[in-house]
Design a protein around this motif. Structure first.
Motif, PDB file in Angstrom:
ATOM      1  N   HIS A   1      -9.457   5.624  33.536  1.00 50.63           N
ATOM      2  CA  HIS A   1     -10.538   4.920  34.527  1.00 50.63           C
ATOM      3  C   HIS A   1     -10.268   5.712  35.952  1.00 50.63           C
ATOM      4  O   HIS A   1      -9.053   5.709  36.180  1.00 50.63           O
TER       5      HIS A   1
ATOM      6  N   THR B   1      -4.782  -7.210  14.562  1.00 46.27           N
ATOM      7  CA  THR B   1      -4.315  -7.163  16.006  1.00 46.27           C
ATOM      8  C   THR B   1      -5.115  -6.227  16.974  1.00 46.27           C
ATOM      9  O   THR B   1      -4.684  -6.192  18.037  1.00 46.27           O
ATOM     10  N   PHE B   2      -6.064  -5.741  16.389  1.00 50.47           N
ATOM     11  CA  PHE B   2      -6.828  -4.814  17.409  1.00 50.47           C
ATOM     12  C   PHE B   2      -7.545  -5.456  18.680  1.00 50.47           C
ATOM     13  O   PHE B   2      -7.415  -4.895  19.516  1.00 50.47           O
TER      14      PHE B   2
ATOM     15  N   CYS C   1      -3.151  -4.944  35.343  1.00 50.31           N
ATOM     16  CA  CYS C   1      -3.205  -3.905  36.682  1.00 50.31           C
ATOM     17  C   CYS C   1      -3.183  -4.671  37.983  1.00 50.31           C
ATOM     18  O   CYS C   1      -2.751  -4.132  38.998  1.00 50.31           O
TER      19      CYS C   1
ATOM     20  N   TYR D   1     -15.538  -1.952  37.755  1.00 52.88           N
ATOM     21  CA  TYR D   1     -14.714  -1.094  38.795  1.00 52.88           C
ATOM     22  C   TYR D   1     -14.648   0.293  38.680  1.00 52.88           C
ATOM     23  O   TYR D   1     -13.921   0.822  39.612  1.00 52.88           O
TER      24      TYR D   1
ATOM     25  N   GLU E   1      -6.165   5.197  36.600  1.00 51.39           N
ATOM     26  CA  GLU E   1      -5.798   4.540  35.803  1.00 51.39           C
ATOM     27  C   GLU E   1      -5.559   4.636  34.101  1.00 51.39           C
ATOM     28  O   GLU E   1      -6.364   5.244  33.682  1.00 51.39           O
TER      29      GLU E   1
ATOM     30  N   GLU F   1     -12.005 -13.697  24.018  1.00 47.40           N
ATOM     31  CA  GLU F   1     -12.895 -13.115  23.115  1.00 47.40           C
ATOM     32  C   GLU F   1     -13.702 -13.564  22.426  1.00 47.40           C
ATOM     33  O   GLU F   1     -13.078 -14.536  21.642  1.00 47.40           O
TER      34      GLU F   1
ATOM     35  N   GLN G   1      -0.614  -4.892  27.647  1.00 51.60           N
ATOM     36  CA  GLN G   1      -1.093  -3.599  27.940  1.00 51.60           C
ATOM     37  C   GLN G   1      -0.016  -3.068  28.858  1.00 51.60           C
ATOM     38  O   GLN G   1       0.929  -3.476  29.214  1.00 51.60           O
TER      39      GLN G   1
ATOM     40  N   GLU H   1     -11.453   2.371  20.257  1.00 49.62           N
ATOM     41  CA  GLU H   1     -10.639   2.514  21.588  1.00 49.62           C
ATOM     42  C   GLU H   1      -9.343   1.968  21.509  1.00 49.62           C
ATOM     43  O   GLU H   1      -9.108   1.052  20.878  1.00 49.62           O
ATOM     44  N   MET H   2      -8.295   3.078  21.793  1.00 51.79           N
ATOM     45  CA  MET H   2      -6.746   2.628  21.816  1.00 51.79           C
ATOM     46  C   MET H   2      -6.484   2.593  23.330  1.00 51.79           C
ATOM     47  O   MET H   2      -5.581   1.727  23.645  1.00 51.79           O
ATOM     48  N   GLU H   3      -7.176   3.381  23.972  1.00 53.73           N
ATOM     49  CA  GLU H   3      -6.535   3.400  25.639  1.00 53.73           C
ATOM     50  C   GLU H   3      -7.595   3.809  26.388  1.00 53.73           C
ATOM     51  O   GLU H   3      -8.640   4.488  26.082  1.00 53.73           O
TER      52      GLU H   3
ATOM     53  N   ASP I   1       0.357  -0.163  31.275  1.00 50.73           N
ATOM     54  CA  ASP I   1      -0.518   0.385  32.390  1.00 50.73           C
ATOM     55  C   ASP I   1       0.108   1.368  33.321  1.00 50.73           C
ATOM     56  O   ASP I   1       1.104   0.934  33.776  1.00 50.73           O
TER      57      ASP I   1
ATOM     58  N   GLY J   1      -3.482  -0.752  25.053  1.00 49.04           N
ATOM     59  CA  GLY J   1      -2.956  -2.124  24.436  1.00 49.04           C
ATOM     60  C   GLY J   1      -1.970  -1.843  23.695  1.00 49.04           C
ATOM     61  O   GLY J   1      -1.981  -1.011  22.726  1.00 49.04           O
TER      62      GLY J   1
ATOM     63  N   ARG K   1      -7.637 -12.571  27.091  1.00 51.37           N
ATOM     64  CA  ARG K   1      -9.459 -12.690  27.174  1.00 51.37           C
ATOM     65  C   ARG K   1      -9.768 -13.711  26.391  1.00 51.37           C
ATOM     66  O   ARG K   1      -9.339 -13.404  25.116  1.00 51.37           O
TER      67      ARG K   1
HETATM   68  N1  GAP Z   1      -7.031  -2.543  33.576  1.00 56.29           N
HETATM   69  C1  GAP Z   1      -8.158  -1.760  32.793  1.00 56.29           C
HETATM   70  C2  GAP Z   1      -8.424  -2.526  31.610  1.00 56.29           C
HETATM   71  O1  GAP Z   1      -7.969  -3.591  31.212  1.00 56.29           O
HETATM   72  P1  GAP Z   1      -9.745  -2.373  29.351  1.00 56.29           P
HETATM   73  O2  GAP Z   1     -10.416  -1.096  28.640  1.00 56.29           O
HETATM   74  O3  GAP Z   1     -10.573  -3.513  29.292  1.00 56.29           O
HETATM   75  O4  GAP Z   1      -9.185  -1.828  30.591  1.00 56.29           O
HETATM   76  C3  GAP Z   1      -7.243  -1.426  28.331  1.00 56.29           C
HETATM   77  O5  GAP Z   1      -8.503  -2.470  28.563  1.00 56.29           O
HETATM   78  C4  GAP Z   1      -6.837  -1.476  26.806  1.00 56.29           C
HETATM   79  O6  GAP Z   1      -6.094  -2.817  26.554  1.00 56.29           O
HETATM   80  C5  GAP Z   1      -7.715  -1.302  25.714  1.00 56.29           C
HETATM   81  O7  GAP Z   1      -8.036   0.131  25.733  1.00 56.29           O
HETATM   82  C6  GAP Z   1      -7.237  -1.759  24.512  1.00 56.29           C
HETATM   83  O8  GAP Z   1      -6.238  -0.999  24.024  1.00 56.29           O
HETATM   84  C7  GAP Z   1      -6.379  -3.029  25.304  1.00 56.29           C
HETATM   85  N2  GAP Z   1      -7.420  -4.246  25.071  1.00 56.29           N
HETATM   86  C8  GAP Z   1      -8.303  -4.588  25.640  1.00 56.29           C
HETATM   87  N3  GAP Z   1      -8.626  -5.828  25.398  1.00 56.29           N
HETATM   88  C9  GAP Z   1      -7.876  -6.175  24.277  1.00 56.29           C
HETATM   89  C10 GAP Z   1      -8.096  -7.281  23.195  1.00 56.29           C
HETATM   90  N4  GAP Z   1      -8.905  -8.286  23.359  1.00 56.29           N
HETATM   91  N5  GAP Z   1      -7.150  -7.195  22.233  1.00 56.29           N
HETATM   92  C11 GAP Z   1      -6.178  -6.152  22.279  1.00 56.29           C
HETATM   93  N6  GAP Z   1      -6.000  -5.112  23.213  1.00 56.29           N
HETATM   94  C12 GAP Z   1      -7.065  -5.130  23.955  1.00 56.29           C
END
Ligand code: GAP
Length: 440
Positions: A267, A187-188, A148, A245, A302, A180, A195, A262-264, A197, A306, A178
């Motif tokens: 905010h 793939t979760f 975003c 934020y 927002e 992580e 994303q 969480e899927m989405e 957005d 993902g 990220r």
């Molecule tokens: N701009 C806001 C934002 O990024 P977030 O909740 O951190 O918010 C939004 O991420 C969406 O992105 C999540 O609901 C998820 O579907 C997807 N997402 C976040 N981190 C992810 C990851 N490491 N792998 C796959 N999808 C991811």
């Protein structure tokens, strides 16, 4: 809910059928990175198209952009992503040196070897690289941690070039990265992901109203594409768990085989982003209402989902396994009951026999007729029954068989994936027939 152990079966099925596989396979795979195969890429593109159309065609005040992954590092300073706000608390085991997220631990011992844990340290999940030939701190850039931010960078440009009036939205589909600590399952959660957005700009006093509006809109999107409403729920974030934020946040969760997740995220980001970017960049990102001449910093609602995560949910939802065949009288069979809009193949054309030139020729004619309009596959290998099963595995809504009667009367058999019913249709009516089924 699909049982926990179905995940293993689904992962194997997705690999075997050309949907998703671990990346860098010849090297034994690369942890937490995945590739989309012959059919996976088609479904992913279909999902993106469904989302994009839903945003930009169903809402006249939403436009799209495609911004760069690499941006000025100052973007990430202003957005708060380089500070503690975008960091995980990480603990390391003194014995086996494995690292864990603090908030995922049950007690103060290592879940692998029961060893003692060190005190938690902040670990920023932004991924770094360098631009240019010299790898020093002056050349550090970041792979974007959320897509975003590219939208905020283009706010003034879109307002002016698109002549946008508040309330309006800018949407984008793009990769984010990220580092992580605990990726998975499958793939979760990955380190590279896509994303989808929407940033919706509103008057501050109308933010609560639009927050509720977008919650409902996004929920309907999943239901309209075939997810059982019982497998979906809202999860409101408590105030002490909000991202740095957000003033208000709600997730749409799906009932994955391992539980709700969480899927989405939806905010209310307030004026945090445009306000901070205005301050740090020195460029005014406020909005002027051309009619009232009122000037203000818009609030942002927002919706950020993902793409890979949603796709996984759709694949899990569609996956059906029949131990004794779909009719109860055969071997193991699979059916991907994907929404027609998502199916990687829309129509399969099957000549009854491989070794009959005239059947193949007629089937090719039908294939040529349909391929312009639909994603069509020509399949000639194996018995027709086997080919039906193969198409069920891909989620193909319609199979068209060309037989000897076709040569006489220009009719074909259309087999419906879900009902397995067969109908005799004239070739000249095929496009209309299939198009109508898609409109249902
Ligand atoms: N701009 C806001 C934002 O990024 P977030 O909740 O951190 O918010 C939004 O991420 C969406 O992105 C999540 O609901 C998820 O579907 C997807 N997402 C976040 N981190 C992810 C990851 N490491 N792998 C796959 N999808 C991811």
């Amino acid at each position: 809910m699909k049982e926990k152990n179905t995940m293993e079966k689904i992962v194997a099925f997705l690999k075997d059928n050309g949907f998703i596989n671990l990346s860098s396979e010849p090297y034994g795979g690369f942890s937490s990175s995945y590739d989309y195969g012959v059919y996976g890429v088609e479904i992913k593109n279909n999902l993106k198209k469904a989302w994009w159309n839903n945003m930009t065609r169903h809402h006249e005040n939403i436009v799209g952009i495609d911004s760069a992954i690499l941006m000025s590092p100052k973007v990430w300073e202003a957005s708060g992503h380089l500070s503690a706000g975008f960091a995980d608390e990480l603990v390391e085991c003194k014995n086996c040196h494995k690292r864990f997220k603090q908030d995922e631990l049950k007690d103060n011992t290592c879940p692998i070897c029961n060893g003692e844990l060190m005190s938690p340290k902040k670990f920023n999940v932004m991924m770094k690289t360098f631009v240019g030939p010299v790898e020093d701190s002056a050349n550090v850039v970041y792979l974007r941690g959320e897509a975003c931010q590219g939208i905020y960078m283009n706010f003034n440009w879109v307002v002016n070039s698109g002549r946008m009036k508040i309330p309006f939205g800018i949407c984008q589909i793009g990769k984010a990265f990220r580092n992580e600590i605990t990726p998975g399952p499958f793939t979760f959660r990955t380190r590279e992901f896509e994303q989808m957005d929407l940033q919706f700009f509103v008057k501050p006093e109308e933010a609560d109203k639009w927050f509720e509006y977008w919650k409902e809109e996004r929920m309907q999107f999943y239901i309209s594409l075939g997810i059982d409403p019982d497998h979906l729920r809202f999860h409101d974030h408590p105030e002490n768990k909000l991202a740095h934020y957000a003033k208000k946040a709600c997730d749409i969760e799906y009932l994955f085989p391992w539980g709700w997740a969480e899927m989405e995220g939806i905010h209310n980001r307030t004026d945090w982003d445009l306000g901070n970017h205005s301050k740090v960049s020195g460029t005014d990102l406020s909005y002027i209402d051309q009619e009232t001449k009122e000037k203000y910093m818009p609030y942002i609602i927002e919706t950020s989902g993902g793409c890979d995560r949603m796709l996984l949910a759709f694949l899990i939802e569609s996956f059906n396994e029949f131990e004794n065949g779909r009719n109860g009288d055969g071997g193991k069979e699979y059916l991907m009951k994907l929404n027609y809009l998502l199916s990687p193949v829309q129509v399969a054309v099957l000549p009854l026999l491989k070794n009959k030139e005239e059947l193949q020729q007629k089937a090719k004619e039908v294939y040529d007729l349909l391929k312009i309009k639909f994603n069509t596959k020509y399949d000639v290998t194996g018995t027709v029954g086997k080919r039906y099963r193969r198409q069920d595995e891909l989620g193909t809504p319609f199979c068209i068989t060309i037989d000897f009667d076709t040569l006489e009367d220009d009719t074909v058999t259309v087999r419906n994936r879900d009902t397995m019913k067969q109908e005799r249709i004239k070739i000249q009516d095929l496009i209309n027939y299939i198009s109508k089924e898609y409109e249902k």
